[in-house]
Write an enzyme that holds these catalytic residues in place. Structure first.
Site, mmCIF file in Angstrom:
data_model
loop_
_atom_site.group_PDB
_atom_site.id
_atom_site.type_symbol
_atom_site.label_atom_id
_atom_site.label_comp_id
_atom_site.label_asym_id
_atom_site.label_seq_id
_atom_site.Cartn_x
_atom_site.Cartn_y
_atom_site.Cartn_z
ATOM 1 N N GLU A 130 -61.254 14.620 44.471
ATOM 2 C CA GLU A 130 -60.937 13.502 45.364
ATOM 3 C C GLU A 130 -61.395 13.857 46.771
ATOM 4 O O GLU A 130 -60.906 14.828 47.354
ATOM 5 C CB GLU A 130 -59.437 13.211 45.386
ATOM 6 C CG GLU A 130 -59.098 12.050 46.325
ATOM 7 C CD GLU A 130 -57.619 11.896 46.618
ATOM 8 O OE1 GLU A 130 -57.178 10.751 46.806
ATOM 9 O OE2 GLU A 130 -56.904 12.918 46.675
ATOM 10 N N ARG A 133 -44.972 15.800 38.980
ATOM 11 C CA ARG A 133 -46.393 16.147 38.914
ATOM 12 C C ARG A 133 -46.716 16.942 37.648
ATOM 13 O O ARG A 133 -47.883 17.124 37.302
ATOM 14 C CB ARG A 133 -46.798 16.933 40.160
ATOM 15 C CG ARG A 133 -46.642 16.140 41.456
ATOM 16 C CD ARG A 133 -47.023 16.956 42.671
ATOM 17 N NE ARG A 133 -46.832 16.214 43.914
ATOM 18 C CZ ARG A 133 -47.705 15.372 44.454
ATOM 19 N NH1 ARG A 133 -48.864 15.154 43.844
ATOM 20 N NH2 ARG A 133 -47.444 14.751 45.591
ATOM 21 N N ARG A 137 -57.657 7.130 53.155
ATOM 22 C CA ARG A 137 -56.264 6.728 53.306
ATOM 23 C C ARG A 137 -55.968 6.386 54.765
ATOM 24 O O ARG A 137 -56.156 7.209 55.657
ATOM 25 C CB ARG A 137 -55.347 7.862 52.838
ATOM 26 C CG ARG A 137 -53.868 7.533 52.881
ATOM 27 C CD ARG A 137 -53.441 6.556 51.824
ATOM 28 N NE ARG A 137 -53.699 7.084 50.493
ATOM 29 C CZ ARG A 137 -54.519 6.507 49.622
ATOM 30 N NH1 ARG A 137 -55.159 5.382 49.941
ATOM 31 N NH2 ARG A 137 -54.718 7.022 48.431
ATOM 32 N N LYS A 197 -52.029 3.187 40.678
ATOM 33 C CA LYS A 197 -51.360 4.387 41.197
ATOM 34 C C LYS A 197 -50.272 4.036 42.205
ATOM 35 O O LYS A 197 -50.486 3.214 43.095
ATOM 36 C CB LYS A 197 -52.384 5.297 41.870
ATOM 37 C CG LYS A 197 -51.776 6.524 42.559
ATOM 38 C CD LYS A 197 -52.785 7.204 43.470
ATOM 39 C CE LYS A 197 -52.110 8.269 44.321
ATOM 40 N NZ LYS A 197 -53.019 8.756 45.389
ATOM 41 N N HIS A 214 -48.286 3.543 48.495
ATOM 42 C CA HIS A 214 -47.515 4.738 48.842
ATOM 43 C C HIS A 214 -46.268 4.363 49.626
ATOM 44 O O HIS A 214 -46.343 3.595 50.584
ATOM 45 C CB HIS A 214 -48.369 5.701 49.671
ATOM 46 C CG HIS A 214 -49.592 6.178 48.959
ATOM 47 N ND1 HIS A 214 -50.720 5.395 48.825
ATOM 48 C CD2 HIS A 214 -49.856 7.340 48.327
ATOM 49 C CE1 HIS A 214 -51.632 6.061 48.127
ATOM 50 N NE2 HIS A 214 -51.131 7.241 47.821
#
Length: 254
Positions: free
Chosen positions: A47, A213, A83, A171, A144
């Site tokens: 990423e 995670r 982001r 996501k 988020h």
């Protein structure tokens, strides 16, 4: 029933949870060093967090640095993420600049997957998703919450909203205030997995949420993010430790 997505021979949404390593660098020299440091780590997806660049306000420079990542890791699926500050990123910018940048990356066809923030205006988001897919790039829609964990129903609803907007991957990342919040996220993940037609990615951030995670394969999250040289979000686990733990959970331990 969730369908999987195949990107450069990496199957997302089936089998073991895939590990994505974020690339965080302020300039070309740091980027080169970080690429050298991570190249032998056990990850599946890279990423590129372009919002950390000092030159993040220049589309041409962002494209140039993305080309560097593509050239260094040609066989790894490349997820491009820019982001914005409002969703925990490093670069505040207007919607106009944000979508102009995404369009440029899409037209370049450098990334395999592109991150698009869900709450950036439905029309613009849908256009970006369609443009990405037209150019052979998978669209990852995201949201988020850095201060709370929404109720289970709201998490599931947001993931469904992403799918309704045409996302190839959906996501959401949330911040727990308690262990119960982590359970809420995991329960929502399990429920969304039962309903979703696309791969989903979920995480509870911070130390409290770190277990989320590791539990993706059980509850239905297709990708987990592990740090290479620097965390890009609270609670990320080092890639090598993450791989070892996932292997242990999958294969069993004495």
């Amino acid at each position: 029933m969730c369908s999987c997505l195949v990107v450069k021979n990496t199957v997302i949404g089936s089998g073991r949870t895939k590990i994505a390593v974020p690339l965080v660098a302020r300039d070309a020299a740091v980027l080169s060093a970080v690429l050298d440091q991570i190249k032998n780590l056990p990850f599946d997806i890279v990423e590129f967090r372009a919002d950390f660049l000092e030159c993040a306000g220049s589309i041409g420079e962002v494209l140039r640095h993305t080309q560097t990542v593509r050239d260094a890791l040609p066989d790894k699926p490349l997820l491009f993420t820019f982001r914005r500050h409002g969703e925990g990123g490093s670069f505040p910018c207007s919607d106009d600049y944000y979508f102009e940048l995404l369009d440029a990356l899409i037209e370049s066809r450098l990334p395999d997957i592109i991150d698009i923030e869900l709450f950036s205006g439905e029309t613009a988001v849908r256009c970006a998703v369609a443009n990405a897919q037209k150019n052979g790039i998978a669209a990852l829609l995201c949201n988020h919450e850095f201060h709370r964990t929404p109720p289970q129903e709201e998490i599931v609803c947001r993931l469904k909203q992403m799918e309704d907007c045409g996302a190839d991957i959906c996501k959401i990342a949330v911040m727990p205030q308690s262990a119960e919040d982590v359970l809420t996220l995991l329960s929502a993940t399990l429920k969304a997995k039962e309903l979703a037609a696309k791969p989903i990615v979920t995480m509870s951030m911070g130390q409290t949420g770190a277990v989320s995670r590791l539990a993706g394969q059980v509850f239905g999250s297709s990708i987990t993010f592990g740090s290479g040289t620097q965390n890009s979000a609270p609670g990320q686990i080092g890639v090598s430790a993450l791989r070892a733990t996932l292997d242990c959970l999958e294969n069993g331990a004495d």
